[in-house]
Design a protein around this motif. Structure first.
Motif, mmCIF file in Angstrom:
data_model
loop_
_atom_site.group_PDB
_atom_site.id
_atom_site.type_symbol
_atom_site.label_atom_id
_atom_site.label_comp_id
_atom_site.label_asym_id
_atom_site.label_seq_id
_atom_site.Cartn_x
_atom_site.Cartn_y
_atom_site.Cartn_z
ATOM 1 N N MET A 15 0.853 -1.182 0.000
ATOM 2 C CA MET A 15 0.000 0.000 0.000
ATOM 3 C C MET A 15 0.892 1.235 0.000
ATOM 4 O O MET A 15 1.903 1.276 0.704
ATOM 5 N N LEU A 16 0.542 2.219 -0.769
ATOM 6 C CA LEU A 16 1.310 3.451 -0.828
ATOM 7 C C LEU A 16 0.955 4.352 0.344
ATOM 8 O O LEU A 16 -0.134 4.255 0.925
ATOM 9 N N VAL A 17 1.875 5.247 0.694
ATOM 10 C CA VAL A 17 1.699 6.088 1.881
ATOM 11 C C VAL A 17 0.407 6.886 1.810
ATOM 12 O O VAL A 17 -0.334 6.989 2.802
ATOM 13 N N GLU A 18 0.122 7.470 0.657
ATOM 14 C CA GLU A 18 -1.086 8.300 0.558
ATOM 15 C C GLU A 18 -2.354 7.499 0.822
ATOM 16 O O GLU A 18 -3.348 8.038 1.320
ATOM 17 N N ASP A 19 -2.314 6.203 0.528
ATOM 18 C CA ASP A 19 -3.479 5.355 0.810
ATOM 19 C C ASP A 19 -3.516 4.939 2.278
ATOM 20 O O ASP A 19 -4.601 4.845 2.874
ATOM 21 N N ILE A 20 -2.362 4.690 2.855
ATOM 22 C CA ILE A 20 -2.313 4.354 4.281
ATOM 23 C C ILE A 20 -2.878 5.491 5.117
ATOM 24 O O ILE A 20 -3.633 5.284 6.079
ATOM 25 N N LEU A 21 -2.533 6.716 4.746
ATOM 26 C CA LEU A 21 -2.949 7.881 5.522
ATOM 27 C C LEU A 21 -4.455 8.150 5.444
ATOM 28 O O LEU A 21 -4.970 8.967 6.210
ATOM 29 N N LYS A 22 -5.152 7.475 4.568
ATOM 30 C CA LYS A 22 -6.607 7.617 4.509
ATOM 31 C C LYS A 22 -7.299 6.913 5.671
ATOM 32 O O LYS A 22 -8.484 7.153 5.930
ATOM 33 N N HIS A 23 -6.532 6.054 6.380
ATOM 34 C CA HIS A 23 -7.094 5.295 7.496
ATOM 35 C C HIS A 23 -6.616 5.907 8.807
ATOM 36 O O HIS A 23 -5.428 6.190 8.968
ATOM 37 N N PRO A 24 -7.504 6.110 9.774
ATOM 38 C CA PRO A 24 -7.076 6.700 11.050
ATOM 39 C C PRO A 24 -6.167 5.757 11.812
ATOM 40 O O PRO A 24 -6.325 4.529 11.741
ATOM 41 N N PRO A 25 -5.188 6.286 12.549
ATOM 42 C CA PRO A 25 -4.295 5.410 13.333
ATOM 43 C C PRO A 25 -5.026 4.753 14.491
ATOM 44 O O PRO A 25 -5.950 5.330 15.068
ATOM 45 N N ALA A 26 -4.598 3.546 14.839
ATOM 46 C CA ALA A 26 -5.217 2.803 15.931
ATOM 47 C C ALA A 26 -4.439 2.936 17.227
ATOM 48 O O ALA A 26 -5.026 2.938 18.313
ATOM 49 N N VAL A 27 -3.117 3.061 17.141
ATOM 50 C CA VAL A 27 -2.267 3.106 18.324
ATOM 51 C C VAL A 27 -1.493 4.416 18.392
ATOM 52 O O VAL A 27 -1.469 5.079 19.426
ATOM 53 N N LEU A 28 -0.862 4.799 17.316
ATOM 54 C CA LEU A 28 -0.044 6.009 17.298
ATOM 55 C C LEU A 28 -0.920 7.258 17.269
ATOM 56 O O LEU A 28 -2.052 7.229 16.772
ATOM 57 N N TRP A 71 15.512 -7.594 0.977
ATOM 58 C CA TRP A 71 14.245 -8.292 0.789
ATOM 59 C C TRP A 71 13.251 -7.391 0.042
ATOM 60 O O TRP A 71 12.223 -6.980 0.590
ATOM 61 N N PRO A 72 13.549 -7.093 -1.247
ATOM 62 C CA PRO A 72 12.696 -6.163 -2.007
ATOM 63 C C PRO A 72 11.268 -6.667 -2.180
ATOM 64 O O PRO A 72 11.034 -7.863 -2.357
ATOM 65 N N HIS A 73 10.351 -5.717 -2.112
ATOM 66 C CA HIS A 73 8.922 -5.964 -2.302
ATOM 67 C C HIS A 73 8.402 -5.076 -3.442
ATOM 68 O O HIS A 73 9.106 -4.185 -3.915
ATOM 69 N N THR A 74 7.164 -5.302 -3.798
ATOM 70 C CA THR A 74 6.572 -4.495 -4.863
ATOM 71 C C THR A 74 6.270 -3.070 -4.425
ATOM 72 O O THR A 74 6.001 -2.213 -5.264
ATOM 73 N N ALA A 86 -0.762 -5.994 3.221
ATOM 74 C CA ALA A 86 -1.154 -7.292 2.658
ATOM 75 C C ALA A 86 -0.984 -7.332 1.152
ATOM 76 O O ALA A 86 -0.793 -8.413 0.569
ATOM 77 N N ASP A 87 -1.011 -6.170 0.491
ATOM 78 C CA ASP A 87 -0.902 -6.147 -0.970
ATOM 79 C C ASP A 87 0.526 -5.926 -1.446
ATOM 80 O O ASP A 87 0.768 -5.700 -2.634
ATOM 81 N N SER A 88 1.496 -6.010 -0.549
ATOM 82 C CA SER A 88 2.908 -5.894 -0.900
ATOM 83 C C SER A 88 3.481 -7.288 -1.100
ATOM 84 O O SER A 88 3.380 -8.142 -0.213
ATOM 85 N N MET A 89 4.111 -7.527 -2.245
ATOM 86 C CA MET A 89 4.572 -8.869 -2.593
ATOM 87 C C MET A 89 6.102 -8.918 -2.684
ATOM 88 O O MET A 89 6.713 -8.093 -3.366
ATOM 89 N N PRO A 90 6.746 -9.875 -2.023
ATOM 90 C CA PRO A 90 8.207 -9.985 -2.120
ATOM 91 C C PRO A 90 8.638 -10.465 -3.505
ATOM 92 O O PRO A 90 7.989 -11.309 -4.111
ATOM 93 N N CYS A 95 0.093 -4.199 -4.875
ATOM 94 C CA CYS A 95 0.435 -2.779 -4.964
ATOM 95 C C CYS A 95 1.851 -2.664 -5.532
ATOM 96 O O CYS A 95 2.742 -3.434 -5.151
ATOM 97 N N HIS A 96 2.070 -1.689 -6.422
ATOM 98 C CA HIS A 96 3.381 -1.509 -7.044
ATOM 99 C C HIS A 96 3.809 -0.059 -6.948
ATOM 100 O O HIS A 96 3.152 0.832 -7.478
#
Length: 299
Positions: free
Chosen positions: A1-14, A137-140, A239-243, A267-268
């Motif tokens: 998942m790209l950062v801009e998409d992660i930031l669309k979700h509110p943090p749970a702990v931080l 350990w590169p991922h997509t 979950a959408d990041s693939m090694p 995600c790429h």
């Protein structure tokens, strides 16, 4: 998942400020991330594994030994893939606040990648050169994050992790030397002018979590104290990041969904990543590489 998409979700702990700081600087210390109950469980599991290492005479696929290791005086550099060797480590990786923290920087759907328990024994636990993780350990995409837990207090003398703030934003450095050997290190002369001003020492009390972006330049100092510095490191990704390559520290839990649900699409990130040697024949860890015994293939 790209950062801009992660930031669309509110943090749970931080807090929102802490999450923004992580994405801006590439590293973050979270105090009191692990409660006393979990700390005891992890320390007890660690003690069992150290006791088991007394029967080991040379490094193997489980234990990486430090010079001077013996049955009477165990000295370890690493327990590889602790989730495979004691159930408490997998319980922690999958059930604890460690995975909850990962949702704040990977998105709501999180999978496990690998784990290690790194030690720095008193009076000699060695330093770890500057490097970036993701070329090993590169991922997509660049969502993989290391959530490290200090199992004992870690001040400046214990050899804390250090990071260069903001170093995850420029292009990646090569982890090969000029002769083409894989060394997993960045010579200081290759760092940008003024890099010293951005170094932060990621110290913390027992139970603190240290978040390391997979692109940020980091390392650690030697342990010059009389106290051991054990640090449990779990790597998670969206979950959408693939090694792309063989996991250097494999386990049956690789790819297990620990929060949310499995991805239907990958995600790429458009930024490419240097590829490492072939790890399918095994991986001996970074210390050998950083001591001038570099390899061009798997070790």
């Amino acid at each position: 998942m790209l950062v801009e998409d992660i930031l669309k979700h509110p943090p749970a702990v931080l807090s929102g400020d802490d999450r923004d700081r992580f994405f801006d600087e590439g590293c973050l210390v979270v105090e009191n991330a692990v409660d006393a109950g979990w700390l005891k469980r992890l320390r007890d599991a660690m003690a069992e594994m150290v006791a088991r290492s007394r029967e080991v005479r040379e490094s193997d696929g489980i234990f990486v030994l430090e010079d001077g290791h013996s049955a009477d005086n165990p000295r370890l550099r690493r327990l590889s893939s602790p989730v495979m060797h004691h159930p408490e480590f997998w319980a922690f990786a999958s059930e604890s606040r460690s995975a909850d923290i990962a949702t704040d920087v990977c998105g709501p759907d999180v999978k496990f990648y690998h784990s290690k328990l790194n030690f720095k024994w008193p009076d000699g636990g060695q330093l770890f050169d500057w490097h970036q993780d993701i070329p090993a350990w590169p991922h997509t995409d660049y969502s993989p994050v290391t959530v490290g837990i200090y199992l004992e207090d870690c001040g400046m003398e214990q050899g804390p992790l250090r990071a260069i703030r903001g170093s995850h934003k420029p292009p990646l450095h090569s982890m090969y030397d000029r002769q083409g050997n894989w060394t997993l290190r960045i010579p200081e002369e290759d760092l940008p002018v003024g890099w010293e001003d951005d170094v932060v020492s990621l110290t913390g009390a027992a139970g603190s979590a240290v978040l390391i972006n997979c692109r940020v330049i980091h390392g650690s100092q030697a342990n010059v104290s009389q106290r051991m510095r054990p640090m449990l490191l779990n790597v998670y990704s969206s979950a959408d990041s693939m090694p792309y390559v063989t996991n250097p520290i494999p386990s049956p839990y690789e790819g297990a969904i620990v929060r949310g649900k499995a991805a239907r699409f990958s995600c790429h990130d458009p930024r490419g990543c240097e590829l490492p040697p072939d790890w399918s024949g095994g991986y001996g860890g970074p210390w050998k590489h950083q001591q001038g015994q570099s390899v061009t293939g798997s070790d």
